[in-house]
Design a protein around this motif. Structure first.
Motif, PDB file in Angstrom:
ATOM      1  N   PHE A  31       0.817  -1.215   0.000  1.00  0.00           N
ATOM      2  CA  PHE A  31       0.000   0.000   0.000  1.00  0.00           C
ATOM      3  C   PHE A  31       0.849   1.263   0.000  1.00  0.00           C
ATOM      4  CE2 PHE A  31      -3.268  -3.065   0.879  1.00  0.00           C
ATOM      5  CZ  PHE A  31      -4.351  -2.542   0.198  1.00  0.00           C
ATOM      6  N   ALA A  32       2.027   1.201   0.580  1.00  0.00           N
ATOM      7  CA  ALA A  32       2.941   2.340   0.471  1.00  0.00           C
ATOM      8  C   ALA A  32       3.365   2.533  -0.978  1.00  0.00           C
ATOM      9  CB  ALA A  32       4.159   2.125   1.373  1.00  0.00           C
ATOM     10  N   LYS A  33       3.681   1.438  -1.653  1.00  0.00           N
ATOM     11  CA  LYS A  33       4.064   1.527  -3.069  1.00  0.00           C
ATOM     12  C   LYS A  33       2.912   2.052  -3.922  1.00  0.00           C
ATOM     13  CE  LYS A  33       7.695  -2.003  -3.408  1.00  0.00           C
ATOM     14  NZ  LYS A  33       8.077  -3.273  -4.047  1.00  0.00           N
ATOM     15  N   LEU A  34       1.697   1.626  -3.619  1.00  0.00           N
ATOM     16  CA  LEU A  34       0.548   2.121  -4.368  1.00  0.00           C
ATOM     17  C   LEU A  34       0.379   3.626  -4.190  1.00  0.00           C
ATOM     18  CD1 LEU A  34      -2.070  -0.712  -3.762  1.00  0.00           C
ATOM     19  CD2 LEU A  34      -0.963  -0.126  -5.935  1.00  0.00           C
ATOM     20  N   ALA A  35       0.521   4.098  -2.956  1.00  0.00           N
ATOM     21  CA  ALA A  35       0.378   5.534  -2.700  1.00  0.00           C
ATOM     22  C   ALA A  35       1.426   6.332  -3.464  1.00  0.00           C
ATOM     23  CB  ALA A  35       0.490   5.810  -1.196  1.00  0.00           C
ATOM     24  N   VAL A  36       2.647   5.817  -3.490  1.00  0.00           N
ATOM     25  CA  VAL A  36       3.726   6.498  -4.224  1.00  0.00           C
ATOM     26  C   VAL A  36       3.434   6.506  -5.720  1.00  0.00           C
ATOM     27  CG1 VAL A  36       6.163   6.389  -4.837  1.00  0.00           C
ATOM     28  CG2 VAL A  36       5.464   6.050  -2.450  1.00  0.00           C
ATOM     29  N   GLU A  37       2.981   5.381  -6.246  1.00  0.00           N
ATOM     30  CA  GLU A  37       2.671   5.313  -7.674  1.00  0.00           C
ATOM     31  C   GLU A  37       1.512   6.237  -8.036  1.00  0.00           C
ATOM     32  OE1 GLU A  37       1.243   2.054 -11.088  1.00  0.00           O
ATOM     33  OE2 GLU A  37       2.057   1.362  -9.163  1.00  0.00           O
ATOM     34  N   LEU A  38       0.501   6.277  -7.183  1.00  0.00           N
ATOM     35  CA  LEU A  38      -0.647   7.137  -7.447  1.00  0.00           C
ATOM     36  C   LEU A  38      -0.267   8.608  -7.383  1.00  0.00           C
ATOM     37  CD1 LEU A  38      -3.208   5.097  -5.368  1.00  0.00           C
ATOM     38  CD2 LEU A  38      -3.453   5.598  -7.810  1.00  0.00           C
ATOM     39  N   GLY A  39       0.589   8.953  -6.445  1.00  0.00           N
ATOM     40  CA  GLY A  39       1.047  10.327  -6.305  1.00  0.00           C
ATOM     41  C   GLY A  39       0.109  11.171  -5.456  1.00  0.00           C
ATOM     42  N   PRO A  40       0.591  12.327  -5.006  1.00  0.00           N
ATOM     43  CA  PRO A  40      -0.181  13.176  -4.098  1.00  0.00           C
ATOM     44  C   PRO A  40      -1.534  13.612  -4.654  1.00  0.00           C
ATOM     45  CG  PRO A  40       2.108  13.900  -4.201  1.00  0.00           C
ATOM     46  CD  PRO A  40       1.943  12.869  -5.269  1.00  0.00           C
ATOM     47  N   GLU A  41      -1.578  13.980  -5.924  1.00  0.00           N
ATOM     48  CA  GLU A  41      -2.825  14.512  -6.489  1.00  0.00           C
ATOM     49  C   GLU A  41      -3.947  13.480  -6.445  1.00  0.00           C
ATOM     50  OE1 GLU A  41      -4.542  16.460 -10.652  1.00  0.00           O
ATOM     51  OE2 GLU A  41      -2.381  16.225 -10.359  1.00  0.00           O
ATOM     52  N   LYS A  42      -3.679  12.275  -6.855  1.00  0.00           N
ATOM     53  CA  LYS A  42      -4.730  11.245  -6.885  1.00  0.00           C
ATOM     54  C   LYS A  42      -5.070  10.752  -5.484  1.00  0.00           C
ATOM     55  CE  LYS A  42      -3.737   9.801 -11.606  1.00  0.00           C
ATOM     56  NZ  LYS A  42      -3.161   8.769 -12.494  1.00  0.00           N
ATOM     57  N   MET A  43      -4.076  10.677  -4.595  1.00  0.00           N
ATOM     58  CA  MET A  43      -4.371  10.289  -3.214  1.00  0.00           C
ATOM     59  C   MET A  43      -5.234  11.344  -2.528  1.00  0.00           C
ATOM     60  SD  MET A  43      -3.317   7.283  -2.335  1.00  0.00           S
ATOM     61  CE  MET A  43      -3.385   7.436  -0.546  1.00  0.00           C
ATOM     62  N   ASN A  44      -4.879  12.610  -2.721  1.00  0.00           N
ATOM     63  CA  ASN A  44      -5.688  13.688  -2.134  1.00  0.00           C
ATOM     64  C   ASN A  44      -7.100  13.684  -2.693  1.00  0.00           C
ATOM     65  OD1 ASN A  44      -3.737  14.808  -0.414  1.00  0.00           O
ATOM     66  ND2 ASN A  44      -2.901  16.122  -2.022  1.00  0.00           N
ATOM     67  N   ALA A  45      -7.221  13.456  -3.988  1.00  0.00           N
ATOM     68  CA  ALA A  45      -8.536  13.472  -4.628  1.00  0.00           C
ATOM     69  C   ALA A  45      -9.438  12.377  -4.068  1.00  0.00           C
ATOM     70  CB  ALA A  45      -8.381  13.328  -6.142  1.00  0.00           C
ATOM     71  N   MET A  46      -8.889  11.166  -3.873  1.00  0.00           N
ATOM     72  CA  MET A  46      -9.714  10.084  -3.349  1.00  0.00           C
ATOM     73  C   MET A  46     -10.090  10.335  -1.894  1.00  0.00           C
ATOM     74  SD  MET A  46     -11.476   7.442  -3.856  1.00  0.00           S
ATOM     75  CE  MET A  46     -11.003   7.063  -5.556  1.00  0.00           C
ATOM     76  N   ALA A  47      -9.158  10.853  -1.097  1.00  0.00           N
ATOM     77  CA  ALA A  47      -9.477  11.169   0.297  1.00  0.00           C
ATOM     78  C   ALA A  47     -10.601  12.199   0.378  1.00  0.00           C
ATOM     79  CB  ALA A  47      -8.236  11.668   1.022  1.00  0.00           C
ATOM     80  N   GLU A  48     -10.549  13.197  -0.500  1.00  0.00           N
ATOM     81  CA  GLU A  48     -11.611  14.206  -0.537  1.00  0.00           C
ATOM     82  C   GLU A  48     -12.934  13.574  -0.962  1.00  0.00           C
ATOM     83  OE1 GLU A  48     -11.715  17.428   0.265  1.00  0.00           O
ATOM     84  OE2 GLU A  48      -9.630  17.457   0.928  1.00  0.00           O
ATOM     85  N   LYS A  49     -12.892  12.756  -1.995  1.00  0.00           N
ATOM     86  CA  LYS A  49     -14.106  12.135  -2.526  1.00  0.00           C
ATOM     87  C   LYS A  49     -14.789  11.259  -1.484  1.00  0.00           C
ATOM     88  CE  LYS A  49     -15.658   9.262  -6.433  1.00  0.00           C
ATOM     89  NZ  LYS A  49     -15.223   8.560  -7.664  1.00  0.00           N
ATOM     90  N   MET A  50     -14.001  10.541  -0.697  1.00  0.00           N
ATOM     91  CA  MET A  50     -14.567   9.638   0.291  1.00  0.00           C
ATOM     92  C   MET A  50     -14.872  10.322   1.618  1.00  0.00           C
ATOM     93  SD  MET A  50     -12.450   6.120  -0.519  1.00  0.00           S
ATOM     94  CE  MET A  50     -13.437   5.114   0.604  1.00  0.00           C
ATOM     95  N   GLY A  51     -14.627  11.631   1.701  1.00  0.00           N
ATOM     96  CA  GLY A  51     -15.074  12.389   2.875  1.00  0.00           C
ATOM     97  C   GLY A  51     -14.130  12.407   4.054  1.00  0.00           C
TER      98      GLY A  51
END
Length: 464
Positions: A269-289
């Motif tokens: 999951f750390a590798k996934l977060a790095v691959e996704l990058g800050p923009e996509k991680m932030n976007a999903m966190a926002e989307k899920m509330g």
């Protein structure tokens, strides 16, 4: 002459301002009278805040949780039930601001703008409030937190129906007996630190691995070949300039996405977060509330916190497993996590929770703006795929898809133990979140709490 005219003009302006001010405060009094009465600092309006005139508070089956007998407020006959529902019902002190007796005091006491608290009995309508909670289920959660482990534990447990929004269980510890409240002194105040705070509605905690639900959703939506991937976990791995390690540095070997979730592999999951990058991680966190407040009747939960770092690969990886730090520390609220799990269970849409089953006067109208409100947190397809990779359990005769978390909190304290998830039983559709503070592994502490609570809740099958 000019001087007299200026004085007259000034007096006229002041008079108009005074009249306007009186008019404004009169309108505010009329519109906001009930809100003013419900404030805990107005407890002096009649003895213990008028509660000696208050109606009953009942659980979903009609069991009295609080009532007035011979001019005195008394609570449920079972001590465990009283303690379990302290933060939901409240006590005579009105110190728990989110409790029913504090939040809806005007409805319980029959306050009116004309009569105040002195409306004749012949003119009073019912002042009872029936809650959605089940006393036995709440008692089961409380018993586990206080007697199920080697010592009493602080924590929170919430269970709600993800189809109707009805909260079945809401328990926060530490607590006390509202029938016999403690005298808090300098010598014993550490035992009661935070006792007036409802951890279900008002606290945030480090999530640890339950945050992998968010990272998994981001990966599913943004990595096309995510189900064709495998990773190899040796227990520790350099990601960025520092190591990321799995819990107890356990080596999981080769894993696909579902296996990574089942084994709660930090490396993957750390590798996934790095691959996704800050923009996509932030976007999903926002989307899920994660960074928003959710409405529970007319109470707002605290916002969680997620912010992905831009220039620290290692820290970005740790945020993806729920273990950020500093300005990038991950935080979530228990009710918030139950709502997110409800969305996973319910095709991406969560119904807002409610504690109020029926009430008096304008109570249901007052909170109606948030009742049965929908939160669209995921697409139906993503929700189904996230649910599919969440580990399956059988607890209390119910089929559960859940995720544990063991959240490191530092300061040489034991981790916070988490278990969140939902049932798949059509006649018992429940979403839940359980956290045990400074306890240890989620599997060791939070799963037993969830199992005891869901076992009791399962007795309500067909009555939800």
């Amino acid at each position: 002459m000019k001087k007299t005219l200026r004085r007259s003009t000034l007096i006229l302006i002041l008079t108009i301002a005074f009249i306007a001010g009186i008019g404004f405060f009169t309108v505010e009094l009329v519109i906001g009278a009930k809100d003013w009465v419900d404030q805990p600092y107005n407890a002096h309006i009649s003895g213990n805040g008028g509660l000696e005139q208050a109606g009953k508070i009942l659980d979903r089956s009609g069991n009295p949780l609080a009532q007035t007998v011979d001019g005195k407020r008394v609570y449920n006959e079972d001590e465990t039930v009283r303690k379990a529902l302290l933060h939901t019902v409240g006590d005579d002190s009105l110190n728990i601001s989110t409790a029913v007796q504090s939040k809806y005091r005007s409805n319980l006491t029959g306050y009116s703008l004309v009569w105040g608290l002195n409306m004749p009995q012949s003119m009073r309508s019912s002042r009872d409030i029936t809650l959605t909670v089940d006393a036995d289920t709440c008692a089961a959660a409380y018993n586990t937190l206080y007697t199920g482990f080697e010592e009493p534990k602080r924590g929170a447990c919430v269970v709600y129906n993800y189809k109707t929004g009805e909260v079945i269980c809401s328990v926060s510890t530490p607590g006390y007996d509202p029938q016999d409240p403690p005298h808090i002194t300098e010598e014993n105040e550490s035992l009661y630190d935070g006792v007036y705070l409802d951890n279900v509605l008002s606290s945030t905690f480090t999530p640890g691995s339950i945050f992998k639900i968010v990272t998994a959703a981001a990966a599913i939506e943004n990595i096309p070949d995510i189900y064709d991937r495998t990773w190899y976990c040796e227990g520790t791995e350099m990601i960025g300039e520092h190591e990321v390690h799995c819990y107890n540095e356990t080596a999981h070997g080769e894993l696909d996405l579902k296996g990574a979730m089942e084994h709660s592999c930090n490396i993957v999951f750390a590798k996934l977060a790095v691959e996704l990058g800050p923009e996509k991680m932030n976007a999903m966190a926002e989307k899920m509330g994660i960074n928003m407040s959710f409405a529970v009747d007319d109470i707002g939960t605290p916002k969680g916190h997620y912010k992905a770092p831009e220039n620290d690969v290692n820290l970005l990886g740790w945020t993806g497993v729920g273990q950020g730090s500093g300005d990038y520390e991950d935080k979530v609220n228990p009710m918030q996590m139950a709502i997110i799990c409800a969305a996973v269970a319910n095709q991406g849409t969560a119904v807002s929770p409610t504690y109020i089953k029926s009430g008096t006067g304008d109570l249901l109208k007052d909170i109606g703006v948030t009742r049965n409100k929908n939160y669209d947190l995921l697409s139906a397809g993503t929700a189904a795929q996230v649910g599919e990779i969440m580990p399956e359990y059988t607890l209390g005769g119910l089929t559960v898809h859940g995720k544990t978390g063991t959240a490191e909190v530092g300061e040489e304290k034991a981790p916070n133990a988490w278990f969140v998830g939902y049932t798949t039983d059509e006649d018992c559709p429940l979403a839940f979140a359980c956290v045990v503070e400074n306890a240890g592994a989620g599997s060791e502490y939070a799963i037993p709490l969830a199992e005891a609570t869901l076992t009791a809740a399962a007795q309500l099958r067909g009555n939800m």
